[in-house]
Design an enzyme around this catalytic site. Sequence first.
Site, PDB file in Angstrom:
ATOM      1  N   ASP A 113      -8.877 -15.915  12.806  1.00  0.00           N
ATOM      2  CA  ASP A 113      -7.592 -15.200  14.223  1.00  0.00           C
ATOM      3  C   ASP A 113      -6.654 -15.585  12.659  1.00  0.00           C
ATOM      4  O   ASP A 113      -6.594 -16.036  11.564  1.00  0.00           O
ATOM      5  CB  ASP A 113      -7.525 -16.499  15.124  1.00  0.00           C
ATOM      6  CG  ASP A 113      -6.842 -15.740  15.800  1.00  0.00           C
ATOM      7  OD1 ASP A 113      -6.112 -14.855  15.985  1.00  0.00           O
ATOM      8  OD2 ASP A 113      -6.541 -16.566  16.747  1.00  0.00           O
ATOM      9  N   ARG A 173       0.371 -19.233  30.131  1.00  0.00           N
ATOM     10  CA  ARG A 173       0.735 -20.765  29.335  1.00  0.00           C
ATOM     11  C   ARG A 173       2.066 -19.848  29.398  1.00  0.00           C
ATOM     12  O   ARG A 173       2.559 -18.363  29.558  1.00  0.00           O
ATOM     13  CB  ARG A 173       0.717 -20.468  28.114  1.00  0.00           C
ATOM     14  CG  ARG A 173      -0.355 -21.065  27.763  1.00  0.00           C
ATOM     15  CD  ARG A 173      -0.490 -21.834  26.194  1.00  0.00           C
ATOM     16  NE  ARG A 173      -0.169 -20.848  24.874  1.00  0.00           N
ATOM     17  CZ  ARG A 173      -1.016 -19.877  24.619  1.00  0.00           C
ATOM     18  NH1 ARG A 173      -2.561 -20.536  25.061  1.00  0.00           N
ATOM     19  NH2 ARG A 173      -0.846 -18.899  23.476  1.00  0.00           N
ATOM     20  N   GLU A 199     -12.119 -14.373  33.678  1.00  0.00           N
ATOM     21  CA  GLU A 199     -12.664 -15.501  35.136  1.00  0.00           C
ATOM     22  C   GLU A 199     -12.319 -15.165  36.595  1.00  0.00           C
ATOM     23  O   GLU A 199     -13.249 -15.560  37.050  1.00  0.00           O
ATOM     24  CB  GLU A 199     -12.095 -16.988  34.759  1.00  0.00           C
ATOM     25  CG  GLU A 199     -12.934 -17.563  33.311  1.00  0.00           C
ATOM     26  CD  GLU A 199     -11.519 -18.308  32.604  1.00  0.00           C
ATOM     27  OE1 GLU A 199     -12.518 -19.393  31.777  1.00  0.00           O
ATOM     28  OE2 GLU A 199     -10.493 -18.425  32.971  1.00  0.00           O
ATOM     29  N   ASP A 242      -7.292  12.202 -18.500  1.00  0.00           N
ATOM     30  CA  ASP A 242      -7.208  13.243 -17.184  1.00  0.00           C
ATOM     31  C   ASP A 242      -5.573  12.212 -17.461  1.00  0.00           C
ATOM     32  O   ASP A 242      -5.877  11.688 -18.579  1.00  0.00           O
ATOM     33  CB  ASP A 242      -7.763  13.081 -15.996  1.00  0.00           C
ATOM     34  CG  ASP A 242      -6.117  12.941 -15.069  1.00  0.00           C
ATOM     35  OD1 ASP A 242      -5.740  13.626 -14.732  1.00  0.00           O
ATOM     36  OD2 ASP A 242      -6.659  12.340 -14.221  1.00  0.00           O
ATOM     37  N   TYR A 243      -4.696  12.504 -17.062  1.00  0.00           N
ATOM     38  CA  TYR A 243      -3.418  11.871 -16.818  1.00  0.00           C
ATOM     39  C   TYR A 243      -2.551  10.848 -15.888  1.00  0.00           C
ATOM     40  O   TYR A 243      -3.002   9.582 -15.556  1.00  0.00           O
ATOM     41  CB  TYR A 243      -1.960  12.492 -17.475  1.00  0.00           C
ATOM     42  CG  TYR A 243      -1.191  12.331 -17.493  1.00  0.00           C
ATOM     43  CD1 TYR A 243      -0.637  11.446 -18.942  1.00  0.00           C
ATOM     44  CD2 TYR A 243       0.536  12.149 -16.626  1.00  0.00           C
ATOM     45  CE1 TYR A 243       0.423  10.567 -19.120  1.00  0.00           C
ATOM     46  CE2 TYR A 243       1.369  11.414 -16.941  1.00  0.00           C
ATOM     47  CZ  TYR A 243       2.249  10.924 -17.727  1.00  0.00           C
ATOM     48  OH  TYR A 243       2.688   9.947 -17.585  1.00  0.00           O
ATOM     49  N   ASP A 244      -2.268  11.797 -15.077  1.00  0.00           N
ATOM     50  CA  ASP A 244      -1.613  10.782 -13.500  1.00  0.00           C
ATOM     51  C   ASP A 244      -3.168  10.661 -13.000  1.00  0.00           C
ATOM     52  O   ASP A 244      -4.327  10.780 -12.791  1.00  0.00           O
ATOM     53  CB  ASP A 244      -1.704  11.728 -12.626  1.00  0.00           C
ATOM     54  CG  ASP A 244      -0.508  12.265 -12.749  1.00  0.00           C
ATOM     55  OD1 ASP A 244       0.408  11.739 -12.963  1.00  0.00           O
ATOM     56  OD2 ASP A 244       0.565  13.765 -13.132  1.00  0.00           O
ATOM     57  N   ASP A 268      -9.627  10.345 -12.313  1.00  0.00           N
ATOM     58  CA  ASP A 268      -9.782   9.462 -11.158  1.00  0.00           C
ATOM     59  C   ASP A 268      -9.685  10.925 -10.202  1.00  0.00           C
ATOM     60  O   ASP A 268      -9.776  10.130  -9.342  1.00  0.00           O
ATOM     61  CB  ASP A 268      -8.248   9.249 -11.257  1.00  0.00           C
ATOM     62  CG  ASP A 268      -7.333  10.275 -10.852  1.00  0.00           C
ATOM     63  OD1 ASP A 268      -6.729  11.203 -12.061  1.00  0.00           O
ATOM     64  OD2 ASP A 268      -6.571   9.742 -10.161  1.00  0.00           O
TER      65      ASP A 268
HETATM   66  O1  LIG Z   1      -4.449  16.171 -13.528  1.00  0.00           O
HETATM   67  P1  LIG Z   1      -4.178  15.277 -13.622  1.00  0.00           P
HETATM   68  O2  LIG Z   1      -3.039  14.821 -15.057  1.00  0.00           O
HETATM   69  O3  LIG Z   1      -4.509  13.778 -12.590  1.00  0.00           O
HETATM   70  O4  LIG Z   1      -2.473  16.124 -12.458  1.00  0.00           O
HETATM   71  C1  LIG Z   1      -2.689  15.669 -10.658  1.00  0.00           C
HETATM   72  C2  LIG Z   1      -1.341  16.296 -10.485  1.00  0.00           C
HETATM   73  O5  LIG Z   1      -0.693  15.006 -10.641  1.00  0.00           O
HETATM   74  C3  LIG Z   1       0.482  14.997 -10.345  1.00  0.00           C
HETATM   75  O6  LIG Z   1       0.341  14.230  -8.908  1.00  0.00           O
HETATM   76  C4  LIG Z   1      -0.109  13.177  -7.995  1.00  0.00           C
HETATM   77  O7  LIG Z   1       0.436  11.956  -9.328  1.00  0.00           O
HETATM   78  C5  LIG Z   1       1.748  11.656  -8.397  1.00  0.00           C
HETATM   79  C6  LIG Z   1       2.668  10.969  -9.750  1.00  0.00           C
HETATM   80  O8  LIG Z   1       2.087   9.816  -9.944  1.00  0.00           O
HETATM   81  C7  LIG Z   1       1.907  11.313  -7.677  1.00  0.00           C
HETATM   82  O9  LIG Z   1       3.755  10.948  -6.628  1.00  0.00           O
HETATM   83  C8  LIG Z   1       1.342  12.349  -6.617  1.00  0.00           C
HETATM   84  O10 LIG Z   1       1.363  11.793  -5.403  1.00  0.00           O
HETATM   85  C9  LIG Z   1      -0.230  12.797  -7.190  1.00  0.00           C
HETATM   86  O11 LIG Z   1      -0.754  13.752  -6.460  1.00  0.00           O
HETATM   87  C10 LIG Z   1       1.180  16.081 -10.789  1.00  0.00           C
HETATM   88  O12 LIG Z   1       2.221  16.261  -9.908  1.00  0.00           O
HETATM   89  C11 LIG Z   1       0.591  17.152 -10.047  1.00  0.00           C
HETATM   90  O13 LIG Z   1       1.206  18.882 -10.912  1.00  0.00           O
HETATM   91  C12 LIG Z   1      -1.064  17.352 -11.207  1.00  0.00           C
HETATM   92  O14 LIG Z   1      -1.999  18.214 -10.563  1.00  0.00           O
END
Ligand SMILES: O=P(O)(O)OC[C@H]1O[C@H](O[C@H]2O[C@H](CO)[C@@H](O)[C@H](O)[C@H]2O)[C@H](O)[C@@H](O)[C@@H]1O
Length: 874
Positions: free
Chosen positions: A229, A361, A471, A587-589, A787
């Site tokens: 709870d 209650r 009950e 990878d970037y994002d 990722d």
């Molecule tokens: O291959 P990556 O470097 O991982 O890029 C993949 C896509 O990333 C971006 O979108 C993603 O990241 C954004 C920022 O954090 C987020 O707002 C979005 O929701 C994600 O999908 C980018 O905009 C794409 O062009 C890339 O392909």
Amino acid sequence: MARRESLSEIRAANPELFLTGNIISATFNIPHAVTYHKGGAWDLKPRRGQSALIDSFAYLSSEATPWNHTVVAWTGEIANPDDDPLSPPDTPSAAATTIGTANSLSAPVPIDANTRLPTPPPVDGLWIPKADQTRLEHQLSHSRTIRTVPVWLADENEATADGIMLKDQARWRRYAEHDLYTLFHYKQHEPTDGRKERAQWADYYRMNQKFANKIIEIYKPGDVVIVHDYYLMLLPSMLRQRAPKMYISFFLHSPFPSSEFLRCLPRRKEVLEGILGANLVGFQSYSYSRHFLSCCTRILGFPSDTLGIDAYGSRVQVGVFPIGIDAAKVETAAWADTVNEKHAAVRKMYEGKKIIVGRDRLDSVRGVAQKLQAFERFLELYPHWREKVVLIQVTSPTSVEAEKGDPENKNASRVNELITKINGEYGSLGFSPVQHYPQYLSQAEYFALLRAADIGLITSVRDGMNTTSLEYIVCQKDSNGPLILSEFSGTAGSLRDAIHINPWDLSGVAEKINMALTMSEEERAKMQTSLYTHVTTQNVQSWITKFIRKVHAALSETNSVTSTPLLDRALLLSRYRAAKKRLFMFDYDGTLTPIVREPSAAVPSERIIRYLQSLASDPRNAVWIISGRDQEFLQQHLGHIPRIGFSAEHGSFMRDPGSHEWVNLAEKFDMGWQAEVMEVFQRYTDKVPGSFIERKRCALTWHYRLAEPEQGLHMSRECHRELETGIAQRWEVEVMPGKANIEVRPTFINKGEIAKRLVATYHNPGAAPTEKDPYPGEIEFALCSGDDFTDEDMFRSLNSACGTILDDQHVFTVTVGASTKVTLAKWHLLEPEDVIECVGLLAGAGDPASLERVGEVNLAALSQVEGHIPAEEL
Ligand SMILES: O=P(O)(O)OC[C@H]1O[C@H](O[C@H]2O[C@H](CO)[C@@H](O)[C@H](O)[C@H]2O)[C@H](O)[C@@H](O)[C@@H]1O
């Protein structure tokens, strides 16, 4: 007669329950109301309320299950008889006051002068010496029914080796009852300057911490902890931090509101994160579980599906387990001789009249005012029932902090006004259509009333689980009185055959009362049989059995899921140092930068730029960023770093280290598909507010992170299906679901192809230096991290290069995310921040402390939930 299953039947039906072991149930109050007698035995009386939960504890502690069960709970407000001369220890407590003889039922509006509210706790402080504390602990731990370990709550400076000073004992429940209970029942306070809330929150936090300390004291590996709870919502995470491998479950007995409402709670994040330390979270009804999942996604941003949430690298399962009652126990008690007598007296008194019964209650969410209004409407619409129907309404005092503290007690006044009005309008000298008993009933009177009723009427406007309705069904075993039940009660979902009403629709309720009174005997019997079967089979024993079974299933699923190990940083560093030639593919994002709401906001930190610079400055290192981003973005944010190579748009474009020229690998590819994909994406953008299209040179991306989450997800699935079955059949393109996006790009190129090329480019044993590879030789170390789904192509490429071109021992493929994630990578790191730290480590440019930490990290602990609750909260 409802029957308890025998041990052998239970054993046969639930073999997994007979694993034996320890179960620790953590609940706010111990199952007793406690009165202190200095130097003597403590007085323990059964605590009012939560009968179903307490029955489940008794069952788990009984011989009927093989568990070794312990309850950990606060003592509750300890009463001191010396402060209350009206309630000496040997007389029944105020709480046991009864409604007296059956004759009193005929009183017009009987506000019983003898009825007294529970004794308020002492305000000036109650000193309990250590010896008396130990005596209570001994009494509770030797209880024949439920072994209990008490948690003593007091400020640090008030609990010494000599004893404990209890002051303002109610403070420990204030935050839960004032803020959580209220909000969970869709009621909102006026905002304040927050000072009082902060103090109450600090008590709540401290109280949860004291529970965690007590559980850690008695916990042994393998024990299952069940937290009950809204009082203990921080406990699962606090336990997880202290014992990462503990089996923890959480069950919420109250409703859980929609995310729109939960958002109003200033501590919404802490509360959600607190629960997410559990392996399994249970709710009373499907809608509450759905709300919780959606809150975790909308407020915390964690991905969820209908079965659970991925949070902090772990899977938290979510399920629905409507609680029942101990039907056999109720049935036995309801047909005791004393009840039979009272039942006969009530029936005699109201001979010739139909009885509607309500027991609630006096919390405003219980809907007593709505019930009275509906009854008034019923008498107005159906005049032939006047003087022939009586509503017997019993109300116990509100337990809601916010309503207790209301000096005007608006709800109670409203109830009294309505009663006076109805009795004035429809009553006569000898009869009052509403009989109100604002007091506690004895158990015998309560069951007598439920048996005597012709209709049970529950009009709660919000309710987790309503035991009275269950009950009532047991008590109507022989008389088949229909049950009218609010659709806002958590019980409504389980009692499908009851007559459901909307308590806000007064005429509708009035109509249903008339309908219930005029149902044929056959219809009533049919309804009762179905309800009775439900209540006697879905009882409290089967509830807790199912819950524990699910805890075990959740744990075995978690344990059977292939778990990717956490990156061994010490190994990584030693292999890196030993290698003369190294290849990096990032990878970037989501890897070098966290995922954020808008693509343009995902800029690299100054730290990662510094680390990459340092890494790339070593001539033995080839460093590449392989991303879905377009050239412009990569160039703008990372292009200034010397000696870094880029692959943009999932491999469509490449730029070698040291070069400023981009090579277009998709040059010869027919881009006719783009117009068609744009048309589809545009249609979805029009339909989904917040979504937008990112148009790159080659790849196209539809983003829905800013859209309403459920709608975004649903429409992305539709969009994906449409593209897969349409355009992707006619063109050589791949449709890829990404992180809150859908991307379309040519099939012939992907990140895996780029990884293959790079291995071929840099792995040149015995070759002469070239412009592309000025330091030829074997790749002796490779690190590749990503990722999402598109990065799996890189891992696949590298895995297949291992054993042929590269040495498996020297290749580190690292996914960013949970250890439970399905991946081809050999290692995992939880977040981009961990990747950045590793890059810094290898570049020798990181935080010197991180270097010292290598080799000391507790890998197992790191893969678990860590520190969601900041220590500075206190
Ligand atoms: O291959 P990556 O470097 O991982 O890029 C993949 C896509 O990333 C971006 O979108 C993603 O990241 C954004 C920022 O954090 C987020 O707002 C979005 O929701 C994600 O999908 C980018 O905009 C794409 O062009 C890339 O392909």
